[in-house]
Design an enzyme around this catalytic site. Structure first.
Site, PDB file in Angstrom:
ATOM      1  N   GLY A   1      16.955  13.578 -15.821  1.00  0.00           N
ATOM      2  CA  GLY A   1      15.833  13.174 -16.490  1.00  0.00           C
ATOM      3  C   GLY A   1      14.949  11.762 -15.822  1.00  0.00           C
TER       4      GLY A   1
ATOM      5  N   ALA B   1      19.003  11.352 -18.440  1.00  0.00           N
ATOM      6  CA  ALA B   1      19.042  11.400 -19.881  1.00  0.00           C
ATOM      7  C   ALA B   1      20.389  10.874 -20.185  1.00  0.00           C
ATOM      8  CB  ALA B   1      18.937  12.784 -20.515  1.00  0.00           C
TER       9      ALA B   1
ATOM     10  N   GLU C   1      22.386  17.706 -13.118  1.00  0.00           N
ATOM     11  CA  GLU C   1      22.837  18.488 -14.229  1.00  0.00           C
ATOM     12  C   GLU C   1      23.917  19.514 -14.272  1.00  0.00           C
ATOM     13  OE1 GLU C   1      19.383  17.920 -13.684  1.00  0.00           O
ATOM     14  OE2 GLU C   1      18.331  17.087 -15.257  1.00  0.00           O
TER      15      GLU C   1
ATOM     16  N   GLU D   1      12.898  13.561 -13.456  1.00  0.00           N
ATOM     17  CA  GLU D   1      11.633  14.215 -13.983  1.00  0.00           C
ATOM     18  C   GLU D   1      10.781  13.467 -14.748  1.00  0.00           C
ATOM     19  OE1 GLU D   1      15.066  16.209 -16.375  1.00  0.00           O
ATOM     20  OE2 GLU D   1      14.197  18.221 -15.754  1.00  0.00           O
TER      21      GLU D   1
HETATM   22  N1  CO8 Z   1      23.768   8.602 -19.361  1.00  0.00           N
HETATM   23  C1  CO8 Z   1      24.609   7.629 -19.734  1.00  0.00           C
HETATM   24  N2  CO8 Z   1      25.175   6.597 -19.314  1.00  0.00           N
HETATM   25  C2  CO8 Z   1      24.963   6.396 -17.951  1.00  0.00           C
HETATM   26  C3  CO8 Z   1      24.292   7.469 -17.281  1.00  0.00           C
HETATM   27  C4  CO8 Z   1      23.675   8.288 -18.182  1.00  0.00           C
HETATM   28  N3  CO8 Z   1      22.844   9.488 -17.321  1.00  0.00           N
HETATM   29  N4  CO8 Z   1      24.337   7.045 -15.938  1.00  0.00           N
HETATM   30  C5  CO8 Z   1      25.048   6.166 -15.755  1.00  0.00           C
HETATM   31  N5  CO8 Z   1      25.434   5.666 -16.810  1.00  0.00           N
HETATM   32  C6  CO8 Z   1      26.277   4.571 -17.267  1.00  0.00           C
HETATM   33  C7  CO8 Z   1      27.781   4.703 -17.021  1.00  0.00           C
HETATM   34  O1  CO8 Z   1      28.472   5.413 -17.976  1.00  0.00           O
HETATM   35  C8  CO8 Z   1      28.367   3.451 -16.851  1.00  0.00           C
HETATM   36  O2  CO8 Z   1      28.479   2.740 -18.111  1.00  0.00           O
HETATM   37  P1  CO8 Z   1      29.931   1.955 -18.399  1.00  0.00           P
HETATM   38  O3  CO8 Z   1      29.725   0.773 -17.518  1.00  0.00           O
HETATM   39  O4  CO8 Z   1      29.716   1.524 -19.705  1.00  0.00           O
HETATM   40  O5  CO8 Z   1      30.903   2.724 -18.046  1.00  0.00           O
HETATM   41  C9  CO8 Z   1      27.034   2.704 -16.121  1.00  0.00           C
HETATM   42  O6  CO8 Z   1      25.876   3.337 -16.611  1.00  0.00           O
HETATM   43  C10 CO8 Z   1      27.091   2.456 -14.890  1.00  0.00           C
HETATM   44  O7  CO8 Z   1      27.332   3.738 -14.265  1.00  0.00           O
HETATM   45  P2  CO8 Z   1      28.564   3.865 -13.138  1.00  0.00           P
HETATM   46  O8  CO8 Z   1      29.801   2.944 -13.336  1.00  0.00           O
HETATM   47  O9  CO8 Z   1      28.727   5.273 -13.032  1.00  0.00           O
HETATM   48  O10 CO8 Z   1      27.843   3.494 -12.010  1.00  0.00           O
HETATM   49  P3  CO8 Z   1      27.960   3.923 -10.364  1.00  0.00           P
HETATM   50  O11 CO8 Z   1      27.186   2.955  -9.381  1.00  0.00           O
HETATM   51  O12 CO8 Z   1      29.231   4.058 -10.072  1.00  0.00           O
HETATM   52  O13 CO8 Z   1      27.516   5.289 -10.238  1.00  0.00           O
HETATM   53  C11 CO8 Z   1      25.595   6.911 -10.602  1.00  0.00           C
HETATM   54  C12 CO8 Z   1      26.137   5.534 -10.558  1.00  0.00           C
HETATM   55  C13 CO8 Z   1      25.858   7.989  -9.321  1.00  0.00           C
HETATM   56  C14 CO8 Z   1      24.025   7.026 -11.065  1.00  0.00           C
HETATM   57  C15 CO8 Z   1      26.429   7.623 -11.913  1.00  0.00           C
HETATM   58  O14 CO8 Z   1      26.329   6.766 -12.877  1.00  0.00           O
HETATM   59  C16 CO8 Z   1      26.099   8.897 -12.442  1.00  0.00           C
HETATM   60  O15 CO8 Z   1      26.434   9.851 -11.965  1.00  0.00           O
HETATM   61  N6  CO8 Z   1      25.287   8.914 -13.764  1.00  0.00           N
HETATM   62  C17 CO8 Z   1      24.893  10.456 -14.331  1.00  0.00           C
HETATM   63  C18 CO8 Z   1      24.041  10.803 -13.435  1.00  0.00           C
HETATM   64  C19 CO8 Z   1      23.510  12.189 -14.048  1.00  0.00           C
HETATM   65  O16 CO8 Z   1      24.343  13.169 -14.098  1.00  0.00           O
HETATM   66  N7  CO8 Z   1      22.288  12.489 -14.625  1.00  0.00           N
HETATM   67  C20 CO8 Z   1      22.060  13.282 -15.485  1.00  0.00           C
HETATM   68  C21 CO8 Z   1      21.859  13.312 -16.695  1.00  0.00           C
HETATM   69  S1  CO8 Z   1      21.612  14.802 -17.625  1.00  0.00           S
HETATM   70  C22 CO8 Z   1      19.828  14.815 -17.712  1.00  0.00           C
HETATM   71  O17 CO8 Z   1      19.284  13.889 -17.067  1.00  0.00           O
HETATM   72  C23 CO8 Z   1      19.340  15.931 -18.309  1.00  0.00           C
HETATM   73  C24 CO8 Z   1      17.812  15.613 -18.508  1.00  0.00           C
HETATM   74  C25 CO8 Z   1      16.971  16.617 -19.585  1.00  0.00           C
HETATM   75  C26 CO8 Z   1      17.114  16.364 -20.966  1.00  0.00           C
HETATM   76  C27 CO8 Z   1      16.224  17.190 -21.563  1.00  0.00           C
HETATM   77  C28 CO8 Z   1      16.215  17.282 -23.005  1.00  0.00           C
HETATM   78  C29 CO8 Z   1      15.354  18.185 -23.659  1.00  0.00           C
END
Ligand code: CO8
Length: 258
Positions: free
Chosen positions: A109, A65, A132, A112
């Site tokens: 997400g 998400a 998460e 999921e």
């Molecule tokens: N949300 C927003 N932006 C994201 C997300 C995300 N989940 N994941 C990546 N991005 C963005 C980064 O911020 C970055 O943007 P920018 O270039 O503007 O800084 C761009 O995508 C590229 O990402 P990275 O530079 O981090 O790329 P890497 O190759 O270094 O890393 C990863 C890749 C490992 C995937 C890393 O991006 C990461 O850890 N992302 C987050 C993963 C995460 O924590 N996911 C869980 C999110 S919470 C969730 O999903 C809850 C779901 C339930 C919702 C239900 C509601 C009822």
């Protein structure tokens, strides 16, 4: 209909839906989930569509998400807005078969969403995770429930508590995905699977989907009864007559969804 965050391509009786927020690794924000549900509902009633594929990019199916959309929200805002609840229900109401074609990250997400589809075909570079916990929260789109049913308590707890990722081989060994293919062949393999499904009677394929899903919702005795009722009811369709006649006559069946 034109969409901002997804691409929809309908051909050969298949709706191919590509998540398309490359700058955010296809993070699921409200716009994307609303558009995805709209596209799915349109495909569900489109007579030209007999199977749906959801995919992302080679780097990410979806990295979760959208954290930037959630970061400043309070408990009251999440609770009263019923964040993503409607989208979850809309997705679960789709009758036609949905395949997730997953390459790269399927996290939070994103994992999921893949599990909400009917089965997952993974590229060999796929990485699944429920990280998460690293953000001070837990899964919220079904991860604690569905992942546990797919891979069992030990691996599910491990993933939800440590936030570690599972690679494609482990995901296949653990029952999370149905097959693993080289990343360059992912779309062709998903399309071939969708074409196989599209050849069948849509009445039978939607019945099969419904019956398998029921296994997760009910007791064995009730599930067996549900299956038997659906099985018997298919004998009221022309497709049953055609399918069985075609077998006896040693020819290909021509299903008409009647
Ligand atoms: N949300 C927003 N932006 C994201 C997300 C995300 N989940 N994941 C990546 N991005 C963005 C980064 O911020 C970055 O943007 P920018 O270039 O503007 O800084 C761009 O995508 C590229 O990402 P990275 O530079 O981090 O790329 P890497 O190759 O270094 O890393 C990863 C890749 C490992 C995937 C890393 O991006 C990461 O850890 N992302 C987050 C993963 C995460 O924590 N996911 C869980 C999110 S919470 C969730 O999903 C809850 C779901 C339930 C919702 C239900 C509601 C009822």
């Amino acid at each position: 209909m034109a969409f901002e965050t997804i691409i929809v391509d309908i051909a050969d009786n298949i709706a191919m839906i590509t998540l398309n927020r490359p700058d955010a690794l296809n993070a699921l924000n409200s716009t994307l989930l609303t558009e995805l549900c709209t596209a799915l509902e349109e495909a569900d009633v489109n007579e030209k569509v007999r199977c749906i594929v959801i995919t992302g990019s080679e780097k990410a199916f979806a990295a979760g998400a959208d954290i930037s959309e959630m970061a400043d929200k309070s408990f009251v805002e999440m609770y009263t807005s019923r964040f993503f609840e409607a989208e979850s229900t809309r997705f679960n109401n789709i009758r036609k078969p949905i395949i997730a074609a997953v390459a790269g990250y399927a996290l939070g997400g994103g994992c999921e969403l893949a599990m909400m589809c009917d089965f997952i075909i993974a590229a060999d570079n796929a990485k699944f995770g429920q990280p998460e916990i690293n953000l001070g929260v837990i899964a919220g789109l079904g991860g604690t429930q569905r992942l546990t049913r797919f891979v069992g308590k030990a691996k599910s707890m491990d993933m939800h508590l440590t936030g570690r990722f599972m690679d494609a081989d482990e995901a296949e060994r653990s029952g999370l995905v149905s097959r693993v293919v080289p990343v360059k062949k992912l779309l062709a393999e998903a399309k071939a699977a969708a074409e196989k499904i599209a050849e069948k009677s849509l009445i039978a394929s939607t019945a099969a989907k419904s019956a398998v899903d029921r296994a997760y919702e009910t007791t064995l005795a009730e599930g067996l009864q549900y299956e038997r009722t659906l099985f018997n009811s298919l004998f009221s369709t022309e497709d049953q007559s055609e399918g069985m006649a075609a077998f006896m006559e040693k020819r290909e069946a021509q299903f008409r969804d009647r």
